[in-house]
Design a protein around this motif. Sequence first.
Motif, PDB file in Angstrom:
ATOM      1  N   ALA A  53       0.837  -1.201   0.000  1.00  0.00           N
ATOM      2  CA  ALA A  53       0.000   0.000   0.000  1.00  0.00           C
ATOM      3  C   ALA A  53       0.872   1.250   0.000  1.00  0.00           C
ATOM      4  CB  ALA A  53      -0.927  -0.001   1.218  1.00  0.00           C
ATOM      5  N   PHE A 208      -4.306  -5.532  -4.772  1.00  0.00           N
ATOM      6  CA  PHE A 208      -4.553  -4.116  -5.065  1.00  0.00           C
ATOM      7  C   PHE A 208      -4.854  -3.861  -6.540  1.00  0.00           C
ATOM      8  CE2 PHE A 208      -2.364  -3.862  -1.036  1.00  0.00           C
ATOM      9  CZ  PHE A 208      -2.951  -2.779  -0.402  1.00  0.00           C
ATOM     10  N   PHE A 211      -6.576  -0.553  -8.478  1.00  0.00           N
ATOM     11  CA  PHE A 211      -6.422   0.804  -7.937  1.00  0.00           C
ATOM     12  C   PHE A 211      -6.055   1.788  -9.037  1.00  0.00           C
ATOM     13  CE2 PHE A 211      -1.959   0.236  -8.474  1.00  0.00           C
ATOM     14  CZ  PHE A 211      -1.414   1.508  -8.462  1.00  0.00           C
ATOM     15  N   ILE A 236      -6.643   3.119  -2.246  1.00  0.00           N
ATOM     16  CA  ILE A 236      -5.490   2.415  -1.682  1.00  0.00           C
ATOM     17  C   ILE A 236      -5.616   2.295  -0.164  1.00  0.00           C
ATOM     18  CG2 ILE A 236      -3.002   2.548  -1.277  1.00  0.00           C
ATOM     19  CD1 ILE A 236      -2.750   3.890  -4.018  1.00  0.00           C
TER      20      ILE A 236
END
Length: 497
Positions: A53, A208, A211, A236
Amino acid sequence: MSRTLASNRLGVPAVVFFVLSAATPLTVVAGVVTTGFAVTGIIGLPIAFVAIALLLALFSVGYVAMSRHITNAGAFYTYVTHGLGRPAGVAAAYMALLAYNLLQVGLYGIIGIAAGPKLDEWFGITVDWWVIALVAWAIVGILGVLRIDVNGTILAVLLLAEMAIILIYALASLGNPAGDDVSFEALQVGNLFESGVGAILVLAVLGFVGFEASVVYSEESRNPKRTIALATYISIAVVAGVYVLASWAMTVAAGPDNIVGMAQELQNGVIFVQADEFLGGTWVDIGEILFVTSVFAAMISFHNTVARYVFALGRERVLPSALGRTSPSSGAPVAASIVQSVIALVVILIYAFFDLDPLVQLFFNLGTTGGFGVLALVTLTSVAVIVFFARHPSGENVWRRAIGPVLAMILLVIVVILAISNYDILIGVASDAPERWILPGLFVIAALAGLLWAQFLKSARPDVYEAIGQGANAATGISVLDLSGQEEDEQDQPSLR
């Protein structure tokens, strides 16, 4: 028919819903998290999510800064074009089309497997996975030609429901710790740096994926310079918070010493077994239904992403120009959407006809490979951002145009190297299995095809070549760049080679 997408349709919440739906939080928590524990034997996955992240947030410093100067549904394609030149941009476009198509069509494998048992349990209906996949395909195809804000409303409902169930499950697990002791061991940084750290980081990256799609909706957003930046960072942060909480809660309920064995035995059933123990069967049924809708929501989101990439390329005539038109009534890229639906239909029928494994060979292998492709594109784009701002500082401070992007590029290159070296672990094959090289190698082939096509356009269709990267203004020859809020002189614009 129009050559522009419907503008002013999406605010920050709608873009966030599209991005989070593509990330499929419940699918990641039930699948990627437990796979990470099982294949690596590392309990530091929650920390891996934090690390990734932070890395993606660092990448987004330059990414969203560039979005303030270039508004185009082509996203990676356009950014790489304006940073590294037209040939590299077309190569990135081909890679993006391959990656997002793999992610989208791969989901048809899991939805049939996930929904089939519930249909049998509740209604006594037994159908093959591909029948369910075709029903889902038809619904996604219809939604793909409707107004984008209609899709956003549906995604909002589905996403809020699955996020709620994840939080309920996590809180139940934290309230019932193994040995009556809430352990924080999985949150210790030292548990990440063990043998297999490359695989665990790559699996965290997969969680993720999506994103980056915020920029794809820039042309349809209200005040895109503000909307895209906020939506990217919010996405995020939300995804990271949910994943860290859910994965840590699993280790608390199972016990840090037991989570790996439990994941290896139950695979994606860990979260539902814990829910059954702490909450009861009704909550398990709800979770399993929302697991199906989570996959369905991701299908809608990735379908829209692919359609907008195809549209962007058609508008600039890199692909047939008919693909670069939108419906006057809905503003949706209808032709591009239909093309994506046809691709998905062909894949479903091939897997059904040859009786291939929908879970491993369709969902897992194609999805993992698509995720790797996005990682490669993010890395390539980080290089493009650096070059773009080196040529055109554009009023951005040194952190946004240089320091942040350079740090992100270095770290992303490391993760890509780790991904390639651990690809056999990612797809669960022997280290000498040919597919461990063939699958990631598909993106090399796609990039080479893009480079060759760009060179062909340069020599045979120079007018098309010159329009590459100009977005909605491709037909007029005006650049998409708006570096000072006014039209720039031609000599001030960055070279596209």
